[in-house]
Enzyme design. Structure first.
Site, PDB file in Angstrom:
ATOM      1  N   ARG A  75       0.859  -1.176   0.000  1.00 41.54           N
ATOM      2  CA  ARG A  75       0.000   0.000   0.000  1.00 41.54           C
ATOM      3  C   ARG A  75       0.905   1.239   0.000  1.00 41.54           C
ATOM      4  NH1 ARG A  75      -3.485  -3.008  -1.332  1.00 41.54           N
ATOM      5  NH2 ARG A  75      -5.561  -3.319  -0.402  1.00 41.54           N
ATOM      6  N   HIS A 123      -1.611   1.080  -9.525  1.00 42.51           N
ATOM      7  CA  HIS A 123      -2.256   0.097  -8.634  1.00 42.51           C
ATOM      8  C   HIS A 123      -2.920  -1.021  -9.442  1.00 42.51           C
ATOM      9  CE1 HIS A 123      -3.998  -0.186  -4.303  1.00 42.51           C
ATOM     10  NE2 HIS A 123      -3.837  -1.400  -4.823  1.00 42.51           N
TER      11      HIS A 123
END
Length: 308
Positions: free
Chosen positions: A223, A271
């Protein structure tokens, strides 16, 4: 007793078709068309609705449509409602593909060859055997384990670090905070696949980079908040790190003027390292519903005390 999907609508339509084929006995609703809210027993979401207990008073299970649950506000989900993160073959396969190409990009000097190409330079660089390149993965869950098992096949010297002990064939395993520096010291390419928790937030920082061998590289597919981006830029400028491949940032996307966008030793992707595949995800969710109804543990059910 219905199932509610609250995430990407296009993917939701695929889920709806798959539910109709594979579980026609479970009414499927696509947010915001909740229907009778009292009938919703199962929720699959990227982010649950605010105050889900009030919105869905008879909710029994919450499924994350992603591999992580850090985007959830667990305080809004009643303690008796299990929360299950997504562990399905599509996510695993995608992550293994992405990390493998990232490692090989670094290992085979493609950053350097890209710079040479832009300068119209034709020059061979020495090829380093995989066995002399030390790979280290932070996080030994399903994804971290799958990545290491694939990279081991190339002959890389592979190791993993996690909070709790693990044993994996052909992989050196480290466990606990007191082993982290030793793990980092033997790692040439560091891969972050940790869950995001208060303990791991900001872990990719100056202290971590200083513990790596000079000239090591970073791959972050965890993340964005795992990484202190200013510390990364400093480490690249000072030669502590040579390359970084980032599939996650903080925020997402970065501001247009952020120096990471144009740094010659940084590659950024939006992502996309892995994504839930509707066909396999629905199979996993339906299997977990069967397990739940039978009183069996669900695959991917989180421990709220640990946050994953």
């Amino acid at each position: 007793m219905s199932f509610l999907y609250k995430a990407d609508p296009a993917r939701g339509e695929q889920w709806a078709r798959l539910f109709a084929q594979k579980a026609p006995d479970i009414p499927f609703r696509l947010w915001p068309d909740v229907g009778d809210a009292a009938s919703v027993r199962y929720l699959a979401a990227w982010q649950p609705p605010e105050n889900p207990h009030a919105a869905l008073p008879n909710l029994e299970v919450v499924f994350s449509v992603g591999a992580g649950i850090d985007q959830f506000d667990l305080s809004g989900v009643p303690a008796h409602v299990p929360v299950v993160r997504m562990i399905e073959p599509g996510i695993v396969e995608g992550m293994v593909e992405y990390v493998t190409q990232a490692v090989l990009t670094i290992h085979r000097d493609l950053f350097d060859y890209a710079a040479q190409q832009s300068a119209c330079v034709w020059r061979e660089l020495p090829v380093r055997p995989a066995a002399t390149r030390r790979i280290g993965v932070l996080g030994l869950g399903v994804l971290g384990t799958a990545v290491l098992e694939r990279l081991r096949l190339f002959g890389f010297a592979c190791a993993g670090w996690s909070r709790s002990p693990h044993t994996l064939d052909g992989i050196e395993c480290y466990a606990g905070a007191d082993t982290l520096d030793a793990f980092l010291a033997r790692t040439d390419i560091l891969i972050c696949l940790l869950p995001l928790t208060p303990a791991t937030r900001g872990l990719l920082n100056k202290a971590t980079f200083d513990a790596l061998p000079a000239g090591a590289s970073l791959i972050n597919v965890g993340r964005g908040p795992h990484l202190n981006q200013d510390d990364l830029l400093d480490a690249l400028a000072g030669g502590r790190l040579r390359n970084a491949i980032l599939d996650v940032t903080d925020p997402e996307p970065l501001p247009a003027a952020h120096p990471l966008w144009t740094h010659p030793r940084v590659r950024i992707t939006p992502h996309i390292a892995s994504a839930t595949r509707p066909d396999t995800a629905v199979d996993v969710v339906l299997d977990n519903i069967r397990r739940y109804r039978a009183g069996l543990p669900m695959i991917g059910q989180i421990d709220r005390r640990q946050g994953y």
